[in-house]
Design a protein around this motif. Structure first.
Motif, PDB file in Angstrom:
ATOM      1  N   UNK A  55       0.835  -1.211   0.000  1.00  3.85           N
ATOM      2  CA  UNK A  55       0.000   0.000   0.000  1.00  3.85           C
ATOM      3  C   UNK A  55       0.865   1.255   0.000  1.00  3.85           C
ATOM      4  N   UNK A  56       1.906   1.261   0.839  1.00  5.50           N
ATOM      5  CA  UNK A  56       2.788   2.421   0.897  1.00  5.50           C
ATOM      6  C   UNK A  56       3.443   2.664  -0.460  1.00  5.50           C
ATOM      7  N   UNK A  98      -3.786  -3.978  -6.147  1.00  4.59           N
ATOM      8  CA  UNK A  98      -3.548  -4.126  -7.578  1.00  4.59           C
ATOM      9  C   UNK A  98      -2.218  -3.472  -7.963  1.00  4.59           C
ATOM     10  N   UNK A  99      -1.181  -3.859  -7.205  1.00  2.32           N
ATOM     11  CA  UNK A  99       0.143  -3.253  -7.347  1.00  2.32           C
ATOM     12  C   UNK A  99       1.155  -4.318  -7.734  1.00  2.32           C
ATOM     13  N   UNK A 100       1.937  -4.061  -8.735  1.00  2.57           N
ATOM     14  CA  UNK A 100       2.971  -4.955  -9.254  1.00  2.57           C
ATOM     15  C   UNK A 100       2.392  -6.182  -9.952  1.00  2.57           C
ATOM     16  N   UNK A 154       1.780   6.581  -7.031  1.00  2.00           N
ATOM     17  CA  UNK A 154       0.752   7.505  -7.511  1.00  2.00           C
ATOM     18  C   UNK A 154       1.199   8.948  -7.312  1.00  2.00           C
ATOM     19  N   UNK A 155       1.848   9.212  -6.169  1.00  2.00           N
ATOM     20  CA  UNK A 155       2.301  10.571  -5.857  1.00  2.00           C
ATOM     21  C   UNK A 155       3.633  10.908  -6.521  1.00  2.00           C
TER      22      UNK A 155
END
Length: 70
Positions: free
Chosen positions: A2-3, A40-42, A9-10
Protein backbone atom coordinates in the motif's frame (compact mmCIF):
# COMPACT_ATOMS: atom_id res chain seq x y z
CA UNK A 1 2.49 -2.69 -0.98
CA UNK A 2 0.00 0.00 0.00
CA UNK A 3 2.79 2.42 0.90
CA UNK A 4 4.64 1.76 -2.36
CA UNK A 5 1.43 2.13 -4.35
CA UNK A 6 0.69 5.50 -2.70
CA UNK A 7 4.24 6.61 -3.37
CA UNK A 8 3.97 5.56 -7.01
CA UNK A 9 0.75 7.51 -7.51
CA UNK A 10 2.30 10.57 -5.86
CA UNK A 11 5.51 10.10 -7.89
CA UNK A 12 7.52 10.06 -4.64
CA UNK A 13 10.40 7.89 -3.40
CA UNK A 14 9.61 4.17 -3.77
CA UNK A 15 10.56 0.90 -2.16
CA UNK A 16 12.79 -1.06 -4.54
CA UNK A 17 11.52 -4.24 -6.14
CA UNK A 18 14.54 -6.05 -4.69
CA UNK A 19 13.49 -5.02 -1.17
CA UNK A 20 9.90 -6.13 -1.73
CA UNK A 21 11.07 -9.50 -3.05
CA UNK A 22 13.50 -9.88 -0.15
CA UNK A 23 10.67 -9.34 2.34
CA UNK A 24 8.59 -11.91 0.46
CA UNK A 25 11.41 -14.46 0.45
CA UNK A 26 12.08 -13.90 4.15
CA UNK A 27 8.55 -14.90 5.15
CA UNK A 28 6.36 -12.02 4.02
CA UNK A 29 5.15 -13.64 0.82
CA UNK A 30 1.52 -13.97 1.91
CA UNK A 31 1.40 -10.30 2.90
CA UNK A 32 3.08 -9.18 -0.32
CA UNK A 33 0.80 -11.42 -2.39
CA UNK A 34 -2.30 -10.15 -0.61
CA UNK A 35 -1.13 -6.56 -1.03
CA UNK A 36 -0.59 -7.15 -4.73
CA UNK A 37 -4.17 -8.32 -5.15
CA UNK A 38 -5.88 -5.86 -2.81
CA UNK A 39 -4.00 -2.78 -4.04
CA UNK A 40 -3.55 -4.13 -7.58
CA UNK A 41 0.14 -3.25 -7.35
CA UNK A 42 2.97 -4.95 -9.25
CA UNK A 43 0.51 -7.36 -10.90
CA UNK A 44 1.91 -6.68 -14.39
CA UNK A 45 5.46 -7.46 -13.37
CA UNK A 46 6.39 -10.99 -14.54
CA UNK A 47 9.03 -11.29 -11.83
CA UNK A 48 6.39 -10.72 -9.14
CA UNK A 49 3.80 -12.95 -10.81
CA UNK A 50 6.29 -15.83 -10.81
CA UNK A 51 8.28 -15.30 -7.62
CA UNK A 52 5.53 -14.34 -5.14
CA UNK A 53 3.52 -17.58 -5.61
CA UNK A 54 6.80 -19.52 -5.50
CA UNK A 55 7.80 -17.78 -2.26
CA UNK A 56 4.35 -18.50 -0.81
CA UNK A 57 4.84 -22.21 -1.50
CA UNK A 58 8.36 -22.17 -0.07
CA UNK A 59 7.30 -20.21 3.03
CA UNK A 60 4.33 -22.50 3.69
CA UNK A 61 6.51 -25.59 3.18
CA UNK A 62 9.08 -24.24 5.62
CA UNK A 63 6.37 -23.44 8.15
CA UNK A 64 4.91 -26.93 7.79
CA UNK A 65 8.37 -28.44 8.26
CA UNK A 66 9.01 -26.34 11.38
CA UNK A 67 5.64 -27.24 12.90
CA UNK A 68 5.88 -30.98 12.27
CA UNK A 69 5.59 -33.36 15.17
CA UNK A 70 8.34 -35.85 15.75
Amino acid sequence: MEFDKRQAVAKEWRISEAQLLTVAAAGGSIGIGTGMLVKWHKVRKPRFLILIPLFILINLSALRYLMREE
